[in-house]
Write a protein that holds these residues in place. Structure first.
Motif, mmCIF file in Angstrom:
data_model
loop_
_atom_site.group_PDB
_atom_site.id
_atom_site.type_symbol
_atom_site.label_atom_id
_atom_site.label_comp_id
_atom_site.label_asym_id
_atom_site.label_seq_id
_atom_site.Cartn_x
_atom_site.Cartn_y
_atom_site.Cartn_z
ATOM 1 N N ASN A 209 0.860 -1.173 0.000
ATOM 2 C CA ASN A 209 0.000 0.000 0.000
ATOM 3 C C ASN A 209 0.898 1.226 0.000
ATOM 4 O O ASN A 209 2.132 1.099 -0.062
ATOM 5 C CB ASN A 209 -0.986 -0.007 1.179
ATOM 6 N N PHE A 237 -10.018 -5.070 11.197
ATOM 7 C CA PHE A 237 -10.384 -4.211 10.060
ATOM 8 C C PHE A 237 -9.132 -3.651 9.401
ATOM 9 O O PHE A 237 -8.255 -3.092 10.066
ATOM 10 C CB PHE A 237 -11.279 -3.065 10.539
ATOM 11 N N SER A 238 -9.046 -3.797 8.034
ATOM 12 C CA SER A 238 -7.834 -3.367 7.339
ATOM 13 C C SER A 238 -8.118 -2.838 5.937
ATOM 14 O O SER A 238 -7.241 -2.863 5.076
ATOM 15 C CB SER A 238 -6.839 -4.527 7.256
ATOM 16 N N ASN A 239 -9.343 -2.392 5.698
ATOM 17 C CA ASN A 239 -9.710 -1.909 4.361
ATOM 18 C C ASN A 239 -9.211 -0.470 4.202
ATOM 19 O O ASN A 239 -9.820 0.478 4.687
ATOM 20 C CB ASN A 239 -11.217 -1.969 4.164
ATOM 21 N N ASN A 241 -9.214 1.303 1.629
ATOM 22 C CA ASN A 241 -10.022 2.086 0.678
ATOM 23 C C ASN A 241 -11.307 2.613 1.305
ATOM 24 O O ASN A 241 -12.020 3.398 0.685
ATOM 25 C CB ASN A 241 -10.364 1.233 -0.545
ATOM 26 N N ASP A 242 -11.608 2.162 2.490
ATOM 27 C CA ASP A 242 -12.829 2.603 3.169
ATOM 28 C C ASP A 242 -12.518 3.882 3.954
ATOM 29 O O ASP A 242 -12.056 3.834 5.089
ATOM 30 C CB ASP A 242 -13.336 1.502 4.095
ATOM 31 N N ARG A 607 -17.423 -3.196 13.744
ATOM 32 C CA ARG A 607 -16.253 -3.240 12.865
ATOM 33 C C ARG A 607 -14.938 -3.042 13.631
ATOM 34 O O ARG A 607 -13.899 -3.546 13.208
ATOM 35 C CB ARG A 607 -16.398 -2.181 11.779
ATOM 36 N N HIS A 636 -3.293 -3.727 7.200
ATOM 37 C CA HIS A 636 -3.462 -4.181 5.821
ATOM 38 C C HIS A 636 -2.171 -4.823 5.306
ATOM 39 O O HIS A 636 -2.179 -5.892 4.680
ATOM 40 C CB HIS A 636 -3.855 -2.996 4.925
#
Length: 712
Positions: A209, A237-239, A241-242, A607, A636
């Motif tokens: 990333n 949680f590792s998004n 793009n969110d 989350r 991530h």
């Protein structure tokens, strides 16, 4: 029969070495073509190879089995040349290649004929065709009876398919298989890219990333160094793009701190729905109506109960009737009441006839210039003679003059003794009737007198019709105006009576109210009672609105503000009620905001459960938000590194890739078969006679001529 044939020349193992080659043979007249050799060392290395030819890159290759660049090159050679020679020793994949070529050519609407020196070679090739193409082949492997039966079976299978064929269905299935194939190839590409990453993980520099890049070893070392820095973040949680999660987290922290200082117990109650409550204007109107009712009607104990669907309309009708009654009272005639009573008690025809006679007399008088007569003419008559006698005598003397005689002068004096009796008897007229002071003895004077007598008779008639004395005035114009006023007002009164009676009937039909004829006081009372009933109806309507509102507020879980609303209803206090409505709107908005907070809280807790607990304990505050974004990139990168060095993940990718390749081959076979059948059915529908012939007694030669099949 052939358009692009591929000839399979099976060579004996003793004739060819295991190594195959590709050479040109330009001097060979039978095969003026390129020679494509398939080398034994890569004969089994089939993959989705790409030809350097641009055409192959832009079109779909219908090869259901594995293939390589040499097979694609065969297609390209066949497009440019009429013959292609594929040469190689046994076991190098020639039959495999031919099977692929058959499927591709049939899918593109080509006719294919396959021949061989041995039955065994054709049997091997037939077995290599996908099952979807078995019914598309017409087989004649030898001349024995079993082969003939096999041929007939193939023909029957073809006829069965043709009998239920539908081009629209084929087209739909072709599109469906095409979409599935596209998705499968995308999945293959994705899995292949992942495998390439894994194979190159040790040496290839890559970007996990925007915060972590380098070789896997470098990234892993960096993650190890920063592990303590992000120890606070324990969620999965590792998004990266969110971006919404960052906004939600910041909003939650702000609202969490805010609601810690607010009493939220009000939000446990149900908030009254203002749509089920009266408006402030309705309460104010109710107050005004109640005040008006008590102010103007409190002293009267008894009222008429009026049943009416529309009080506004009833009031309009009553006021219209009142206008008629007012108009009648404004008339100048002094016998209005008697006229109305007699007119409504059966004498309407008599009065209408009287009015008719009066109007006729008025018209007769109107023909005379009364103003000029009043100014220019003065006539005196003997008092002892009636107006009728005077008219008759004047007409007789005028006729005598019209006959050429004279009633004056010397000659008249000499003949006077010898005049007819009827003339002698009327000679008094000359002496006693004076026109502007002179004896009436000329034709012009007699005409003036007769005209005057006619006017007098009409006045007498009007006097008798209306039982009114002729005004004591010498002016004919004043007399005329007097009787004309009577005539016009009576005509107006008749119209008033008729229209008012029609209106009175309309009122009774509409409300069952009976109004006394031309009784202004009675009508006034009825109008007042109508106003009262209308006002009472409005008050009751307001009461019903409040009653319904009180029922809607009966929910025991409603906010205590409902008690203030009940008190405002009881006191009919619009100001207090207005405050209640404003408070309800404020409570409703605040509760909506609180519900939004609870949904946000649930989302964060779901989350980011560990971070949520830290917020509750005060260990994570708004000042720590900048670290949160970095922690997401950290988590991530951790997951991606673990995935890339995970052997099980690599095996899973290989397994998925293998399954996708198998699925791709099956989809290509189904797609190619459907496209082949589509071409066959389309061609036969355009030549129906050939299809009928095939269905009756198809022969081997006709099959080869008509059908787009591979004939083995």
């Amino acid at each position: 029969m052939r358009s692009n044939p591929v000839r399979d020349i099976e060579a004996q193992e003793t004739q060819y070495p295991k190594k195959l080659w590709l050479n040109d043979i330009p001097n060979n007249k039978l095969f003026e073509n390129d020679l494509i050799g398939i080398h034994s060392d890569n004969a089994n290395d089939f993959s989705e190879g790409e030809s350097s030819n641009s055409t192959s890159q832009n079109e779909l290759i219908y090869f259901p089995k594995e293939y390589n660049n040499e097979q694609i090159e065969i297609i390209e050679k066949a497009k440019r040349k009429s013959k292609v020679l594929v040469q190689g020793p046994p076991g190098t994949g020639k039959s495999h290649t031919i099977a692929n070529l058959i499927c591709h050519l049939l899918a593109n609407g080509k006719k294919v004929l396959i021949t061989a020196y041995t039955k065994r070679a054709l049997e091997v090739l037939k077995d290599k065709l996908p099952s979807e193409f078995q019914d598309l082949t017409v087989n004649l492997l030898s001349g024995d009876s079993s082969s003939i039966q096999d041929l007939q079976k193939s023909v029957n299978s073809i006829n069965d398919e043709l009998s239920r064929a539908n081009l629209n269905t084929y087209q739909t299935e072709i599109e469906d298989f095409g979409n599935k194939l596209k998705r499968t190839k995308e999945k293959i590409a994705s899995n292949t890219n992942e495998l390439i990453k894994i194979k190159e993980k040790a040496t290839r520099k890559q970007e996990i990333n925007s915060k972590y890049s380098g070789t896997l070893t470098q990234i892993a070392e960096n993650l190890e160094k920063e592990a303590e820095k992000f120890e606070f973040y324990k969620d999965e949680f590792s998004n990266i793009n969110d971006k919404q999660i960052h906004i939600d987290l910041q909003n939650y922290i702000d609202l969490h701190q805010n609601y810690q200082n607010i009493d939220v117990s009000d939000f446990e109650y149900d908030i009254p729905n203002t749509e089920k409550l009266p408006t402030v204007n309705q309460i104010q109107e109710y107050k005004n109506l109640a005040n008006e009712l008590s102010q103007y009607y409190a002293s009267k104990n008894e009222h008429i109960l009026i049943q009416c669907p529309d009080f506004e309309k009833l009031k309009t009708l009553l006021k219209q009737l009142r206008e008629y009654y007012k108009q009648s009272s404004n008339l100048q005639i002094d016998f209005t009441n008697d006229f109305i009573n007699t007119y409504l008690n059966g004498n309407s025809n008599k009065w209408n006839q009287t009015l008719q006679y009066s109007s006729e007399a008025i018209k007769k008088i109107e023909k005379h210039n009364l103003s000029e007569i009043d100014k220019e003419i003065e006539i005196s008559y003997p008092s002892k003679k009636s107006i009728k006698q005077l008219r008759k005598d004047a007409q007789t003397l005028l006729d005598y003059l019209i006959d050429g005689n004279s009633l004056s002068g010397f000659t008249f004096t000499l003949k006077k003794t010898f005049l007819p009796k009827e003339i002698k008897e009327r000679l008094y007229f000359i002496d006693e009737v004076r026109v502007n002071g002179s004896p009436c003895d000329t034709k012009e004077e007699f005409e003036i007198v007769l005209n005057d007598i006619s006017i007098r008779q009409n006045f007498n008639e009007l006097s008798e019709l209306w039982s009114k004395e002729i005004p004591k005035t010498k002016s004919y114009l004043k007399k005329f105006n007097y009787f004309q006023d009577i005539d016009s007002e009576v005509a107006e009164l008749i119209v008033i009576i008729n229209e008012s009676e029609q209106k009175r009937k309309e009122i009774k039909d509409f409300s069952k109210l009976s109004v006394t004829v031309f009784d202004i006081e009675n009508l006034k009372n009825i109008i007042n009672e109508t106003e009262y009933n209308h006002l009472l109806q409005k008050v009751n309507y307001c009461k019903d609105i409040i009653k319904n509102a009180e029922v809607s507020l009966s929910n025991p879980n409603y906010h205590p503000i409902k008690e203030k609303i009940f008190e405002a209803f009881k006191q009919i206090d619009s100001n207090a009620y207005h405050k209640c409505i404003n408070q309800i709107e404020t409570l409703s908005n605040e509760k909506d905001d609180f519900q939004t907070f609870l949904r946000l809280k649930e989302n964060i807790q779901k989350r980011l459960p560990n971070l949520f607990d830290s917020i509750q304990l005060g260990d994570f505050t708004k000042q720590d938000l900048s670290k949160f974004e970095l922690s997401i990139y950290f988590r991530h990168a951790q997951k991606e590194i673990n995935k890339l060095i995970d052997i099980d993940y690599e095996q899973e990718l290989r397994h998925n890739l293998y399954q996708s390749e198998v699925k791709k081959g099956k989809l290509i076979a189904k797609l190619a078969a459907k496209k082949s059948w589509y071409k066959v059915v389309e061609n036969l529908q355009q030549n129906r006679s050939l299809r009928q012939h095939l269905e009756r007694n198809g022969t081997l030669q006709e099959l080869c001529t008509v059908l787009d099949y591979a004939f083995i």
